[in-house]
Design an enzyme around this catalytic site. Structure first.
Site, mmCIF file in Angstrom:
data_model
loop_
_atom_site.group_PDB
_atom_site.id
_atom_site.type_symbol
_atom_site.label_atom_id
_atom_site.label_comp_id
_atom_site.label_asym_id
_atom_site.label_seq_id
_atom_site.Cartn_x
_atom_site.Cartn_y
_atom_site.Cartn_z
ATOM 1 N N ASP A 503 -2.042 -3.744 4.198
ATOM 2 C CA ASP A 503 -0.707 -4.291 3.950
ATOM 3 C C ASP A 503 -0.452 -5.414 4.963
ATOM 4 O OD1 ASP A 503 1.829 -4.603 2.937
ATOM 5 O OD2 ASP A 503 2.595 -2.682 3.634
ATOM 6 N N GLU A 506 -0.730 -11.212 4.756
ATOM 7 C CA GLU A 506 -0.566 -12.604 4.309
ATOM 8 C C GLU A 506 -1.048 -13.640 5.345
ATOM 9 O OE1 GLU A 506 1.430 -9.836 2.026
ATOM 10 O OE2 GLU A 506 1.898 -10.240 4.115
ATOM 11 N N ASP A 579 6.807 -5.597 -2.805
ATOM 12 C CA ASP A 579 8.096 -4.913 -2.651
ATOM 13 C C ASP A 579 9.091 -5.303 -3.739
ATOM 14 O OD1 ASP A 579 6.852 -3.940 -0.443
ATOM 15 O OD2 ASP A 579 7.951 -5.172 0.988
#
Length: 927
Positions: A503, A506, A579
């Site tokens: 997670d 990015e 999300d």
């Protein structure tokens, strides 16, 4: 943090604030290149022209030359390569530039060396040079410099036909010139706004080009954006949007829909399609990229995309084909097939941010058993760690993780733990200190390890609050170091059934510019972060994938889930859409998103069932479960601020409905697993938009609310409340049979009104198809269901035939690469059903995923595996069958004939069998 110059107090906002949604006006290279597009109306005014002759390199298969900028008096170099897989490539870079531009992306993206075409024909004329191979041509116009890709002498892609090509070459700073760029960011941890200044030490260096698809109105791709499948215009008279589509992988909590802003990943691939023709382009540049879409249909139908990247080179691949499936396949032949997952990972996953204790986690596991709901994987979010230190356990909350994993394994289940790329700056945290000592962390411009804010910064001091540093996954040694952390003696108390969730990759940084690390931070080889940003998540997933390979000595296929991704990420595992909100808008956009991703090569995709943020009512939650059955990745997940989301929390009748949905997924696992194998062999997308399945029908090109799973199942998700009936479009004259009731049939080109019950979904088996199911898959996990027999469902076509295949292996290892598998055809014709090896008479098969794979009809797995076919259901047989005779040819050479019980219900036949999947057999039907 040296780039923070100004702090302004503001109110805290947990949502994506406007300050975090960067626009083109906040990006100087977007502004400059949009200005060029607005002011150049005559392509002849482009300052770029071919300079001198074009040479051929026989070793590389490249045609190379120079391009002259008549305004700046500088030169660029280019190389053109035609490829065997109906593709071509052109690379444009600086010639003797002041600095070397980053161009390492192809090494990360491509599965293997490019299939360079040899024997390319060249033709020179006064104004152009053309290169041809087979049906494909690349034409370079000399003045101004333009590139045209044609198929059968018909242009399908053009570069610089608008005159917007722009290559800002590195240069020395002029007196008084300011290269810095400001960006205002929300630092929500400290509840302030922060102005970052990007030093941009090398100055402006953008690369931009107009890429036009002449004759095409519809274009698709460039995921991940929460928009329509058929991309809308951002410029021009009829533009729906005013902002270009943006590629800058970003932590977008509760992301908005129907906008062009960035989400978590970036695949810079566009597909243009129309009846009879398709084309694609891939823009291999991982820096921040903006893409405007223009449609100018006043003189002739055409769609133009304007690509504007902050830095790097122009590396563009063209793909040719008769339809979108051809183009998608040709792209994936280069970037790789979806890695064939372990079978368990195609089952249901249960996750929450967070299950806060071992007791809670095991109670959830027991809850599935008590309610007869199958599932395969339990997930642990960041709170299972010690102070957000990854590869650790919080032993207060999880006192015996090995025992917990044993309990799960006893039920045939797996565990996934989260591992983010940021490392707590803590001299006692060995993962961090080892990376620091080996200089494997992203660095600030001054050469020290960059430190910023992320999850370790968002905890109390007594729990170890600290800043974080980020792994530099562009460094091959950092990849090896990360992979080494997965070893059993390094990551303590993990078991063989423990897998990985990447997670925040990015990479996300709380309060950082663009919610990431500064662009002038440095990677391996002093490459700036701006040059590689969108590829960072893929490199982390690759490192985790290799960590699992290393941990288990290559004996098990890894399972890795990533939030951020780039072209080629499918080689390393699954992705999810981040999300989302618990509303119908996010449910609705999930379908177009997985279709776009599949066209772009990524099949193992899905979203959080029910939405990550919010409290879906029973109806929305049920609709989401049924829709998610027909995506690659099938996981329920929810935020810590949201009420619990396990399948039973809504009570009846929703618990029963959701149980049925999950059981349907498990019943379909043999078919889904076969679909992933088909993609592994030949990379046609698993999720297929209507226009890709029915390219001859113009009506399908604007459809996004229904799609195919494989070529067999037509799926229509219900994405609005209180729906009891809906319409579904058929693009051919085949009969379509309802998956949930079998007997219900629709047929005929056009729209059909069908029932849309909450406890189900409009899903239809296309006539001519065969799907494999396990109709008794009601409890446990995929592991405990291994011994359940198969049920074959044959949907007879309009011409009274059907064909399909079933693939089966051990579901977990790489033994299939050595030929240990069963792969059988199932054919129905002339009142006879037959099964043979797909590879009968062959000793090998070339797969896109694993190269050449050997085959023997008497391989050990074929001889010893006991999976059996119990029942065949024939839909729409069209004959009055009174008896059936089965003739079996076993792998040991024995031949057996026997009568088979037949049950007839209208046009549906049920044939009771008991034959090994590995056997060859014929079942003759008699009237």
């Amino acid at each position: 943090m040296r780039s923070i110059l100004l702090l302004l107090g503001v109110a805290f906002s947990g949502l994506v604030a406007a300050i975090d949604l960067k626009t083109c006006a906040d990006s100087s290279h977007c502004v400059r290149n949009r200005h060029i597009a607005a002011t150049i109306t005559n392509p002849a005014s482009s300052p770029y022209a071919l300079d001198g002759s074009v040479s051929f390199n026989s070793a590389s298969g490249e045609f190379t030359g120079l391009v002259h900028n008549t305004e700046t008096k500088t030169k660029l170099k280019f190389a053109v390569t035609l490829l065997k897989n109906d593709a071509a490539r052109i690379v444009v870079d600086e010639h003797d530039g002041l600095h070397q531009r980053f161009h390492g992306t192809p090494d990360w993206v491509f599965k293997r060396g490019l299939p360079v075409a040899h024997g390319v024909k060249r033709e020179d004329s006064a104004g152009a040079i053309s290169f041809s191979f087979g049906n494909n041509q690349i034409i370079i116009t000399k003045q101004p410099f333009q590139i045209t890709a044609s198929r059968n002498n018909v242009p399908v892609v053009e570069i610089n036909s608008k005159g917007w090509f722009n290559f800002e070459q590195y240069r020395k700073k002029r007196a008084g010139e300011d290269w810095t760029e400001d960006l205002l960011t929300n630092d929500w941890i400290n509840k302030v706004n922060v102005t970052f200044i990007d030093s941009r030490p090398k100055g402006p260096a953008s690369v931009a080009a107009d890429i036009t698809f002449p004759g095409f109105e519809h274009i698709y791709g460039i995921p991940e954006h929460a928009t329509r499948l058929d991309l809308e215009a951002t410029r021009g008279d009829n533009a729906l949007y005013s902002e270009p589509f943006r590629f800058f992988s970003t932590d977008t909590y509760q992301y908005p829909t129907n906008v062009t802003t960035s989400n978590y990943g970036a695949i810079p691939f566009l597909v243009a399609a129309k009846p009879g023709s398709a084309a694609g382009v891939m823009w291999l540049n991982p820096s921040e990229t903006w893409i405007d879409i223009y449609r100018d249909n006043k003189k002739a139908v055409a769609t133009t995309s304007h690509w504007m990247s902050e830095s790097g080179v122009m590396d563009v691949l063209f793909f040719f084909g008769e339809n979108a499936l051809n183009v998608s396949r040709n792209q994936a032949l280069l970037t790789g097939s979806q890695e064939l997952p372990q079978r368990f990972s195609l089952g249901y996953h249960q996750c929450r941010y967070s299950y806060l204790s071992q007791e809670d986690a095991l109670a959830v596991n027991a809850g599935f058993n008590q309610r007869g709901i199958p599932y395969d994987v339990l997930w642990l979010d960041i709170d299972h760690t010690a102070g957000m230190r990854y590869f650790t356990w919080n032993y207060t909350r999880f006192p015996n993780p090995v025992e917990m994993q044993k309990t799960l394994a006893g039920d045939g289940r797996q565990l996934v733990t989260i591992k983010d790329p940021h490392l707590a700056v803590d001299p006692k945290y060995k993962v961090y200190t080892g990376a620091l000592e080996k200089e494997l962390l992203i660095k600030s411009a001054n050469g020290s390890a960059y430190e910023g804010q992320c999850w370790p910064t968002n905890i109390p001091v007594e729990q170890g609050k600290t800043l974080a540093s980020w792994m530099d996954f562009t460094n091959p040694e950092a990849q090896k170091y990360w992979a080494s952390q997965f070893a059993y003696d390094t990551y303590a108390n993990q078991s063989k059934n423990c897998w990985t969730w990447n997670d925040m990759n990015e990479p996300a940084a709380f309060g950082g510019p663009d919610k990431s690390v500064p662009r002038d931070t440095l990677h391996h080889g002093k490459v700036e972060h701006r040059d590689i940003h969108n590829a960072y998540g893929m490199l982390m997933a690759k490192s985790s994938y290799e960590g699992h390979l290393l941990r288990d000595a290559g004996s098990q296929r890894p399972f890795v889930l990533t939030r951020s991704f780039f072209a080629g990420s499918q080689k390393y595992g699954a992705m999810w859409m981040g999300d989302s909100s618990s509303d119908y808008e996010h449910l609705d956009v999930a379908g177009p998103t997985i279709q776009s991703l599949a066209l772009s090569g990524f099949q193992f995709t899905g979203g959080d069932i029910g939405g990550f943020v919010g409290d879906p009512d029973g109806q929305l939650l049920t609709r989401w479960y049924y829709a998610a059955i027909f995506s690659g990745f099938f996981r329920g997940h929810s935020d810590s601020s949201s009420p619990r989301r396990e399948p039973w929390v809504r009570g009846e009748p929703y618990t029963t409905y959701i149980r049925n949905a999950i059981r349907t997924r498990y019943a379909l696992l043999p078919f889904i697993y076969t679909s992933f194998w088909n993609n592994y062999v030949s990379p046609d997308p698993i999720i297929r938009p209507m226009f890709a399945v029915a390219p001859e029908d113009p009506k399908t090109y604007s459809m996004q609310d229904q799609y195919f799973f494989g070529s067999e199942l037509l799926v229509k998700p219900i994405t609005k409340p209180n729906v009891t009936r809906t319409s579904i479009y058929l693009a051919d004259s085949e009969p379509y049979f309802n998956l949930f009731s079998f007997g219900d049939k629709i047929q005929g080109v056009g729209k059909h009104t069908v029932a849309a019950p909450l406890n189900g979904l409009p899903v239809y088996i296309r006539g001519g198809s065969v799907i494999s199911m396990k109709l008794g898959a009601n409890t446990g996990s995929s592991k405990t269901q291994e011994s359940l027999p198969l049920n074959l469902v044959i949907a007879v076509s309009a011409n009274s035939t059907a064909s399909g295949a079933v693939y089966h292996d051990d579901g977990e290892s790489f033994a299939n690469h050595k030929g240990q598998f069963i792969w059988k055809t199932i054919d129905f014709a002339a009142n006879k059903i037959s099964s043979r090896d797909v590879l009968a008479g062959k000793t090998w098969v070339v797969t896109n995923g694993a190269g050449v794979v050997p085959f023997s009809p008497v391989n050990k797995f074929q001889r010893t595996n006991e999976l059996r076919i119990k029942e065949i259901t024939v839909l729409g047989a069209g004959i009055a069958v009174k008896s059936a005779t089965l003739r079996v040819v076993g792998k040991q050479g024995c031949k057996v004939s026997q009568a088979v019980p037949v049950a007839v219900d209208g046009s549906t036949l049920k044939l009771q069998m008991n034959v090994k999947l590995s056997d060859d057999w014929d079942l003759t039907l008699s009237q």
